[in-house]
Enzyme design. Structure first.
Site, PDB file in Angstrom:
ATOM      1  N   GLU A 186     -16.456   5.854   5.737  1.00 25.65           N
ATOM      2  CA  GLU A 186     -15.595   5.142   6.697  1.00 25.65           C
ATOM      3  C   GLU A 186     -15.478   5.975   7.965  1.00 25.65           C
ATOM      4  O   GLU A 186     -16.062   7.051   8.082  1.00 25.65           O
ATOM      5  CB  GLU A 186     -14.222   4.850   6.101  1.00 25.65           C
ATOM      6  CG  GLU A 186     -13.462   6.075   5.642  1.00 25.65           C
ATOM      7  CD  GLU A 186     -12.127   5.743   4.973  1.00 25.65           C
ATOM      8  OE1 GLU A 186     -11.551   4.674   5.230  1.00 25.65           O
ATOM      9  OE2 GLU A 186     -11.660   6.599   4.197  1.00 25.65           O
ATOM     10  N   LYS A 206      -3.006   6.918   1.235  1.00 28.28           N
ATOM     11  CA  LYS A 206      -2.819   7.152   2.678  1.00 28.28           C
ATOM     12  C   LYS A 206      -1.897   8.356   2.876  1.00 28.28           C
ATOM     13  O   LYS A 206      -0.716   8.220   3.194  1.00 28.28           O
ATOM     14  CB  LYS A 206      -2.263   5.892   3.356  1.00 28.28           C
ATOM     15  CG  LYS A 206      -2.452   5.893   4.858  1.00 28.28           C
ATOM     16  CD  LYS A 206      -2.290   4.506   5.431  1.00 28.28           C
ATOM     17  CE  LYS A 206      -2.287   4.463   6.939  1.00 28.28           C
ATOM     18  NZ  LYS A 206      -3.525   4.896   7.592  1.00 28.28           N
ATOM     19  N   ARG A 231       0.832  -1.210   0.000  1.00 30.13           N
ATOM     20  CA  ARG A 231       0.000   0.000   0.000  1.00 30.13           C
ATOM     21  C   ARG A 231       0.866   1.259   0.000  1.00 30.13           C
ATOM     22  O   ARG A 231       0.515   2.259  -0.641  1.00 30.13           O
ATOM     23  CB  ARG A 231      -0.969   0.001   1.187  1.00 30.13           C
ATOM     24  CG  ARG A 231      -1.995   1.131   1.089  1.00 30.13           C
ATOM     25  CD  ARG A 231      -3.064   1.056   2.142  1.00 30.13           C
ATOM     26  NE  ARG A 231      -2.502   1.198   3.470  1.00 30.13           N
ATOM     27  CZ  ARG A 231      -3.202   0.983   4.597  1.00 30.13           C
ATOM     28  NH1 ARG A 231      -4.475   0.633   4.530  1.00 30.13           N
ATOM     29  NH2 ARG A 231      -2.631   1.126   5.768  1.00 30.13           N
ATOM     30  N   LEU A 247     -10.114   4.366   2.340  1.00 30.86           N
ATOM     31  CA  LEU A 247      -8.811   3.707   2.391  1.00 30.86           C
ATOM     32  C   LEU A 247      -9.078   2.203   2.476  1.00 30.86           C
ATOM     33  O   LEU A 247      -9.863   1.765   3.323  1.00 30.86           O
ATOM     34  CB  LEU A 247      -8.031   4.163   3.627  1.00 30.86           C
ATOM     35  CG  LEU A 247      -6.624   3.584   3.680  1.00 30.86           C
ATOM     36  CD1 LEU A 247      -5.717   4.320   2.694  1.00 30.86           C
ATOM     37  CD2 LEU A 247      -6.044   3.675   5.074  1.00 30.86           C
ATOM     38  N   ARG A 258       9.856  26.606  -1.278  1.00 31.91           N
ATOM     39  CA  ARG A 258       8.399  26.517  -1.391  1.00 31.91           C
ATOM     40  C   ARG A 258       7.912  26.848  -2.793  1.00 31.91           C
ATOM     41  O   ARG A 258       8.138  27.955  -3.302  1.00 31.91           O
ATOM     42  CB  ARG A 258       7.721  27.438  -0.375  1.00 31.91           C
ATOM     43  CG  ARG A 258       6.204  27.271  -0.353  1.00 31.91           C
ATOM     44  CD  ARG A 258       5.556  28.085   0.757  1.00 31.91           C
ATOM     45  NE  ARG A 258       4.123  27.834   0.792  1.00 31.91           N
ATOM     46  CZ  ARG A 258       3.241  28.492   0.030  1.00 31.91           C
ATOM     47  NH1 ARG A 258       3.645  29.459  -0.785  1.00 31.91           N
ATOM     48  NH2 ARG A 258       1.948  28.201   0.095  1.00 31.91           N
TER      49      ARG A 258
HETATM   50  N1  PDD Z   1      -5.614   4.613  10.114  1.00 35.23           N
HETATM   51  N2  PDD Z   1      -9.573   4.324   6.928  1.00 35.23           N
HETATM   52  C1  PDD Z   1      -8.842   5.383   7.331  1.00 35.23           C
HETATM   53  C2  PDD Z   1      -9.297   6.736   6.939  1.00 35.23           C
HETATM   54  C3  PDD Z   1      -7.681   5.194   8.103  1.00 35.23           C
HETATM   55  O1  PDD Z   1      -6.960   6.261   8.497  1.00 35.23           O
HETATM   56  C4  PDD Z   1      -7.311   3.880   8.467  1.00 35.23           C
HETATM   57  C5  PDD Z   1      -6.073   3.606   9.286  1.00 35.23           C
HETATM   58  C6  PDD Z   1      -8.108   2.803   8.031  1.00 35.23           C
HETATM   59  C7  PDD Z   1      -7.758   1.369   8.338  1.00 35.23           C
HETATM   60  O2  PDD Z   1      -6.589   0.988   7.670  1.00 35.23           O
HETATM   61  P1  PDD Z   1      -5.651  -0.144   8.271  1.00 35.23           P
HETATM   62  O3  PDD Z   1      -6.511  -1.317   8.508  1.00 35.23           O
HETATM   63  O4  PDD Z   1      -4.655  -0.375   7.207  1.00 35.23           O
HETATM   64  O5  PDD Z   1      -5.058   0.374   9.556  1.00 35.23           O
HETATM   65  C8  PDD Z   1      -9.225   3.067   7.252  1.00 35.23           C
HETATM   66  C9  PDD Z   1      -4.404   4.416  10.883  1.00 35.23           C
HETATM   67  C10 PDD Z   1      -4.485   3.298  11.858  1.00 35.23           C
HETATM   68  C11 PDD Z   1      -3.992   5.750  11.500  1.00 35.23           C
HETATM   69  O6  PDD Z   1      -4.143   6.727  10.794  1.00 35.23           O
HETATM   70  O7  PDD Z   1      -3.503   5.789  12.620  1.00 35.23           O
END
Ligand code: PDD
Length: 284
Positions: A180, A148, A52, A204, A100
Site C-alpha cells: 500500500e 491503525k 475500525r 490497512l 514506564r
Molecule cells: N491514512 N493505508 C494506510 C497505511 C493509511 O495510513 C491509510 C489512511 C489508508 C486509507 O485508509 P482510509 O481510507 O480509512 O483513510 C490506507 C490516514 C488518512 C492518515 O494516516 O492520515
C-alpha cells in the site's frame, strides 16, 4: 491558528492542552487513531471509522472501549467550534498514563482520548486534477498493518524519502507485491479490471477503499482482490490511491515511468466523482 481541541472529556485551546510525559502513546506509540473526512461541515463514513477503531483497540487488547455516540458528539462539537467546512477530524486513543514498563498498565487505567480538526481542500486540489508521482521502496513495517496504530515512523520516513527524491508519495513493496501507500491504499486498472490487494494483516483496510469498492460496483466495474507487482503497476492502464484525505487520486508516474499516457485515467476520474457524490449524500 488556535483551534479548540478535545482532550479527555473537555474542550480547550490547542495551546493549553497538556498530556503527561508518561502517556503510553508518548513512550511506546501505544495508541490507535482514526481520520474522518468532513465535507460541507458533515462527516463521511463515521460509523465505519468507529467499527475500525473498535477493531484496532480490541486487537491491541485495550481494556476499555469507547462509546460511539460520545465520540460522534465531540466530533460534531469540534466541527462547530472550529467552523470546519472541509477537512478532517483526527482522533487518537492511547492506553493511558502509567509508569514506564513494557508490560501493559493495570486494566483500570484510563485511556487518553484526543481529537482535533484540520482544514484541507479535499475536493478541489492539484493532486486530483494532475495526478501524483510515486516511488517504490521496501515495506519494512511490522506485520500487523491492519491495525491503525500511531507507530508511523516508517511511513513517515518513506514519505520524506519520496519528497527528497522529487516524488509526491511512495508505495511499499513486500515480497515483490505492492502492499500500500505510506498513508493510502494502492490500486491499478488493467485490461478492464480494477485490482486492489486483498485486505489481510499486511495492509490497512481503508474505509475509503471499502466505499470505493461499492462505487465501482455501482458503476459496473469488475474488481479483483489480488496483489499486483511493480511491473503490473507500471504497465497498467490507470493507477490511483484511496484514503480519507485523498479520496480517489490518480497516480500518473511510478519510479519516473509514465502510467499509460501519463495523464489521470478516465475510470479513475469517474470513480472519484461517484465517491464524492455518494459521500455527500450519506454524510452526517
Ligand atoms: N491514512 N493505508 C494506510 C497505511 C493509511 O495510513 C491509510 C489512511 C489508508 C486509507 O485508509 P482510509 O481510507 O480509512 O483513510 C490506507 C490516514 C488518512 C492518515 O494516516 O492520515
Amino acid at each position: 491558528m488556535n483551534r479548540i481541541i478535545y482532550l479527555n472529556g473537555e474542550f480547550c485551546s490547542e495551546t493549553d492542552a497538556k498530556i503527561s510525559i508518561f502517556d503510553r502513546s508518548f513512550l511506546f506509540s501505544d495508541s490507535v487513531y482514526e481520520v474522518t473526512t468532513v465535507l460541507n461541515g458533515k462527516m463521511i463514513d463515521f460509523d465505519n471509522h468507529m467499527k475500525r477503531l473498535d477493531r484496532s483497540m480490541s486487537e491491541l487488547k485495550f481494556s476499555k472501549m469507547l462509546d460511539h455516540e460520545l465520540i460522534k458528539k465531540f466530533h460534531k462539537d469540534l466541527i462547530l467550534k472550529n467552523n470546519l467546512k472541509e477537512g478532517i477530524i483526527y482522533l487518537h486513543v492511547s492506553r493511558g498514563v502509567a509508569d514506564r514498563s513494557f508490560n501493559f498498565p493495570p486494566k483500570e487505567t484510563d485511556l487518553t482520548v484526543v481529537a482535533f480538526s484540520q482544514e484541507k481542500n479535499l475536493i478541489e486540489n492539484k493532486e486530483s486534477k494532475n495526478g501524483i508521482s510515486i516511488m517504490t521502496l521496501e515495506d519494512k513495517r511490522w506485520k500487523r498493518c491492519d491495525i491503525k496504530t500511531t507507530q508511523l515512523l516508517y511511513p513517515s520516513f518513506a514519505k520524506a524519502e519520496a519528497y527528497e527524491k522529487g516524488f509526491d508519495d511512495a508505495w511499499m513493496l513486500r515480497d515483490g507485491y505492492i502492499s500500500e501507500g505510506t498513508s493510502n491504499n494502492a490500486w491499478i486498472i488493467k485490461s478492464g479490471k480494477i485490482l486492489t490487494r486483498q485486505a489481510d494483516d499486511l495492509i490497512l483496510n481503508g474505509i475509503t477503499r471499502q466505499s470505493v469498492i461499492n462505487c465501482a460496483k455501482i458503476l459496473g466495474y469488475n474488481i479483483s482482490y489480488k496483489g499486483f507487482t511493480l511491473t503490473d503497476a507500471i504497465s497498467a492502464d490507470e493507477a490511483f490511491i484511496t484514503s480519507a484525505t485523498t479520496f480517489v487520486t490518480p497516480v500518473v508516474n511510478i519510479n519516473g515511468k509514465k502510467i499509460s499516457t501519463g495523464k489521470p485515467g478516465e475510470f479513475t476520474g469517474k470513480l472519484r466523482e461517484e465517491y464524492i457524490k455518494n459521500s455527500l449524500k450519506t454524510a452526517i
